[in-house]
Scaffold this motif. Structure first.
Motif, PDB file in Angstrom:
ATOM      1  N   PHE A  78      23.866 -29.992  62.295  1.00  0.00           N
ATOM      2  CA  PHE A  78      24.070 -28.653  61.768  1.00  0.00           C
ATOM      3  C   PHE A  78      23.827 -27.680  62.917  1.00  0.00           C
ATOM      4  CE2 PHE A  78      22.697 -31.104  58.081  1.00  0.00           C
ATOM      5  CZ  PHE A  78      23.613 -30.713  57.120  1.00  0.00           C
ATOM      6  N   VAL A  79      24.715 -26.712  63.089  1.00  0.00           N
ATOM      7  CA  VAL A  79      24.587 -25.754  64.187  1.00  0.00           C
ATOM      8  C   VAL A  79      24.391 -24.351  63.629  1.00  0.00           C
ATOM      9  CG1 VAL A  79      25.752 -24.705  66.159  1.00  0.00           C
ATOM     10  CG2 VAL A  79      25.995 -27.134  65.742  1.00  0.00           C
ATOM     11  N   ILE A  80      23.399 -23.659  64.188  1.00  0.00           N
ATOM     12  CA  ILE A  80      23.148 -22.256  63.880  1.00  0.00           C
ATOM     13  C   ILE A  80      23.298 -21.484  65.188  1.00  0.00           C
ATOM     14  CG2 ILE A  80      21.476 -20.539  63.096  1.00  0.00           C
ATOM     15  CD1 ILE A  80      20.200 -22.725  61.370  1.00  0.00           C
ATOM     16  N   GLY A  81      24.210 -20.528  65.208  1.00  0.00           N
ATOM     17  CA  GLY A  81      24.485 -19.749  66.416  1.00  0.00           C
ATOM     18  C   GLY A  81      23.481 -18.643  66.629  1.00  0.00           C
ATOM     19  N   GLY A  82      23.773 -17.819  67.599  1.00  0.00           N
ATOM     20  CA  GLY A  82      22.926 -16.678  67.925  1.00  0.00           C
ATOM     21  C   GLY A  82      23.199 -15.493  67.020  1.00  0.00           C
ATOM     22  N   ALA A  83      22.721 -14.344  67.432  1.00  0.00           N
ATOM     23  CA  ALA A  83      22.805 -13.131  66.613  1.00  0.00           C
ATOM     24  C   ALA A  83      24.236 -12.724  66.279  1.00  0.00           C
ATOM     25  CB  ALA A  83      22.096 -11.986  67.317  1.00  0.00           C
ATOM     26  N   ASP A  84      25.182 -13.067  67.134  1.00  0.00           N
ATOM     27  CA  ASP A  84      26.577 -12.702  66.889  1.00  0.00           C
ATOM     28  C   ASP A  84      27.383 -13.818  66.239  1.00  0.00           C
ATOM     29  OD1 ASP A  84      26.277 -10.118  67.958  1.00  0.00           O
ATOM     30  OD2 ASP A  84      26.468 -10.906  69.996  1.00  0.00           O
ATOM     31  N   GLY A  85      26.717 -14.867  65.807  1.00  0.00           N
ATOM     32  CA  GLY A  85      27.412 -15.966  65.147  1.00  0.00           C
ATOM     33  C   GLY A  85      27.935 -16.988  66.136  1.00  0.00           C
ATOM     34  N   LEU A  86      28.828 -17.837  65.644  1.00  0.00           N
ATOM     35  CA  LEU A  86      29.366 -18.933  66.441  1.00  0.00           C
ATOM     36  C   LEU A  86      30.740 -18.594  66.990  1.00  0.00           C
ATOM     37  CD1 LEU A  86      28.385 -21.905  64.111  1.00  0.00           C
ATOM     38  CD2 LEU A  86      27.434 -21.423  66.369  1.00  0.00           C
ATOM     39  N   ASP A  87      30.965 -19.000  68.206  1.00  0.00           N
ATOM     40  CA  ASP A  87      32.260 -18.856  68.838  1.00  0.00           C
ATOM     41  C   ASP A  87      33.264 -19.800  68.153  1.00  0.00           C
ATOM     42  OD1 ASP A  87      33.534 -17.671  71.405  1.00  0.00           O
ATOM     43  OD2 ASP A  87      34.124 -19.784  71.461  1.00  0.00           O
ATOM     44  N   GLN A  88      34.525 -19.435  68.208  1.00  0.00           N
ATOM     45  CA  GLN A  88      35.572 -20.251  67.601  1.00  0.00           C
ATOM     46  C   GLN A  88      35.605 -21.663  68.191  1.00  0.00           C
ATOM     47  OE1 GLN A  88      37.341 -18.911  65.009  1.00  0.00           O
ATOM     48  NE2 GLN A  88      38.095 -20.976  64.642  1.00  0.00           N
ATOM     49  N   THR A  89      35.205 -21.820  69.451  1.00  0.00           N
ATOM     50  CA  THR A  89      35.217 -23.150  70.072  1.00  0.00           C
ATOM     51  C   THR A  89      34.171 -24.082  69.472  1.00  0.00           C
ATOM     52  OG1 THR A  89      33.747 -22.423  71.860  1.00  0.00           O
ATOM     53  CG2 THR A  89      36.135 -22.306  72.268  1.00  0.00           C
ATOM     54  N   VAL A  90      33.220 -23.545  68.730  1.00  0.00           N
ATOM     55  CA  VAL A  90      32.263 -24.374  67.991  1.00  0.00           C
ATOM     56  C   VAL A  90      32.742 -24.556  66.553  1.00  0.00           C
ATOM     57  CG1 VAL A  90      29.892 -24.567  67.154  1.00  0.00           C
ATOM     58  CG2 VAL A  90      30.332 -23.648  69.444  1.00  0.00           C
ATOM     59  N   ARG A  91      33.314 -23.523  65.979  1.00  0.00           N
ATOM     60  CA  ARG A  91      33.796 -23.631  64.593  1.00  0.00           C
ATOM     61  C   ARG A  91      34.972 -24.593  64.478  1.00  0.00           C
ATOM     62  NH1 ARG A  91      33.209 -17.863  64.624  1.00  0.00           N
ATOM     63  NH2 ARG A  91      35.468 -17.672  64.556  1.00  0.00           N
ATOM     64  N   ASP A  92      35.867 -24.590  65.451  1.00  0.00           N
ATOM     65  CA  ASP A  92      37.074 -25.431  65.376  1.00  0.00           C
ATOM     66  C   ASP A  92      36.784 -26.929  65.218  1.00  0.00           C
ATOM     67  OD1 ASP A  92      38.806 -23.278  65.390  1.00  0.00           O
ATOM     68  OD2 ASP A  92      39.296 -23.453  67.526  1.00  0.00           O
ATOM     69  N   PRO A  93      35.886 -27.507  66.010  1.00  0.00           N
ATOM     70  CA  PRO A  93      35.649 -28.948  65.852  1.00  0.00           C
ATOM     71  C   PRO A  93      34.734 -29.313  64.680  1.00  0.00           C
ATOM     72  CG  PRO A  93      34.358 -28.134  67.689  1.00  0.00           C
ATOM     73  CD  PRO A  93      35.215 -26.984  67.198  1.00  0.00           C
ATOM     74  N   ALA A  94      34.196 -28.316  63.997  1.00  0.00           N
ATOM     75  CA  ALA A  94      33.287 -28.597  62.878  1.00  0.00           C
ATOM     76  C   ALA A  94      34.045 -29.227  61.720  1.00  0.00           C
ATOM     77  CB  ALA A  94      32.598 -27.313  62.419  1.00  0.00           C
ATOM     78  N   ARG A  95      33.445 -30.216  61.124  1.00  0.00           N
ATOM     79  CA  ARG A  95      34.038 -30.841  59.950  1.00  0.00           C
ATOM     80  C   ARG A  95      34.007 -29.888  58.777  1.00  0.00           C
ATOM     81  NH1 ARG A  95      33.106 -36.875  58.338  1.00  0.00           N
ATOM     82  NH2 ARG A  95      33.671 -37.073  60.516  1.00  0.00           N
ATOM     83  N   VAL A 121      28.924 -35.862  63.656  1.00  0.00           N
ATOM     84  CA  VAL A 121      29.610 -35.014  62.691  1.00  0.00           C
ATOM     85  C   VAL A 121      28.980 -33.638  62.796  1.00  0.00           C
ATOM     86  CG1 VAL A 121      30.032 -34.591  60.245  1.00  0.00           C
ATOM     87  CG2 VAL A 121      30.139 -36.925  61.147  1.00  0.00           C
ATOM     88  N   LEU A 122      29.816 -32.624  62.979  1.00  0.00           N
ATOM     89  CA  LEU A 122      29.337 -31.266  63.169  1.00  0.00           C
ATOM     90  C   LEU A 122      29.604 -30.431  61.924  1.00  0.00           C
ATOM     91  CD1 LEU A 122      28.348 -28.915  64.987  1.00  0.00           C
ATOM     92  CD2 LEU A 122      30.694 -28.726  65.828  1.00  0.00           C
ATOM     93  N   ILE A 123      28.557 -29.795  61.424  1.00  0.00           N
ATOM     94  CA  ILE A 123      28.677 -28.812  60.351  1.00  0.00           C
ATOM     95  C   ILE A 123      28.135 -27.505  60.907  1.00  0.00           C
ATOM     96  CG2 ILE A 123      27.933 -28.098  58.046  1.00  0.00           C
ATOM     97  CD1 ILE A 123      27.891 -31.034  57.249  1.00  0.00           C
ATOM     98  N   ALA A 124      28.984 -26.489  60.946  1.00  0.00           N
ATOM     99  CA  ALA A 124      28.615 -25.197  61.517  1.00  0.00           C
ATOM    100  C   ALA A 124      28.171 -24.247  60.415  1.00  0.00           C
ATOM    101  CB  ALA A 124      29.809 -24.612  62.277  1.00  0.00           C
ATOM    102  N   CYS A 125      27.006 -23.659  60.588  1.00  0.00           N
ATOM    103  CA  CYS A 125      26.524 -22.645  59.652  1.00  0.00           C
ATOM    104  C   CYS A 125      27.183 -21.329  60.044  1.00  0.00           C
ATOM    105  CB  CYS A 125      25.007 -22.554  59.713  1.00  0.00           C
ATOM    106  SG  CYS A 125      24.195 -24.082  59.203  1.00  0.00           S
ATOM    107  N   ASP A 126      27.994 -20.813  59.133  1.00  0.00           N
ATOM    108  CA  ASP A 126      28.828 -19.664  59.442  1.00  0.00           C
ATOM    109  C   ASP A 126      29.056 -18.864  58.172  1.00  0.00           C
ATOM    110  OD1 ASP A 126      31.805 -18.487  59.680  1.00  0.00           O
ATOM    111  OD2 ASP A 126      30.994 -18.730  61.701  1.00  0.00           O
TER     112      ASP A 126
END
Length: 155
Positions: free
Chosen positions: A100-117, A67-72
């Motif tokens: 839980f995913v934390i992206g880089g300085a520019d945030g997360l790409d949409q390809t990571v946000r899309d599959p996030a629950r 289960v993916l939760i994206a920090c955004d």
């Protein structure tokens, strides 16, 4: 249920890294009796710069059926008890891995946000990535203490 914090970049040595380790170790120890843990951190160094390369590295590192939760910044903010309730519900539904995913300085790409629950935000402020990781680790520990009935959390 295994809990991972998947983050772009390495903290190296310093107070932020020490705090992340402290909270993850505490969450692992306190979570065993609750069926939560281990609670671990995976640091990712993409081969190329940019959100697309980071997304590719993140998606490659995701365990199967996690289960993916994206920090955004566009995500929802949750009170600590609600956050604990989300973790409890996933555990009770039989989920085996929560990431839980934390992206880089520019945030997360949409390809990571899309599959996030779910998209999770730490509020409207901008936080350094090292501190965001500390805050997430502390909230996971706090969630475990809430679920165990520990007096650590106070409303």
């Amino acid at each position: 249920m295994r809990i991972l914090i998947l983050a772009i970049g390495r903290l190296g040595r310093g107070p932020e890294a020490d705090l992340v380790r402290l909270y993850l170790d505490r969450a692992t120890a306190a979570g065993r009796a609750l069926g939560l843990g281990p609670v671990e951190q995976v640091e990712i160094e993409p081969r190329k710069p940019g959100k697309a390369a980071e997304a590719e590295a993140i998606l490659a590192a995701l365990p199967e059926r996690a289960v993916l939760i994206a920090c955004d910044e566009r995500g929802r903010t949750l009170a600590s008890r609600a956050f604990a309730g989300r973790i409890e519900a996933l555990r009770d539904q039989g989920e085996r891995t929560l990431v839980f995913v934390i992206g880089g300085a520019d945030g997360l790409d949409q390809t990571v946000r899309d599959p996030a629950r779910e998209l999770l935000a730490f509020g409207p402020q901008t936080w350094p990535h090292a501190l965001a990781r500390v805050m997430l680790a502390e909230q996971v520990y706090r969630a475990v203490t809430i679920l165990s009935g520990s007096p650590y959390h106070r409303d």
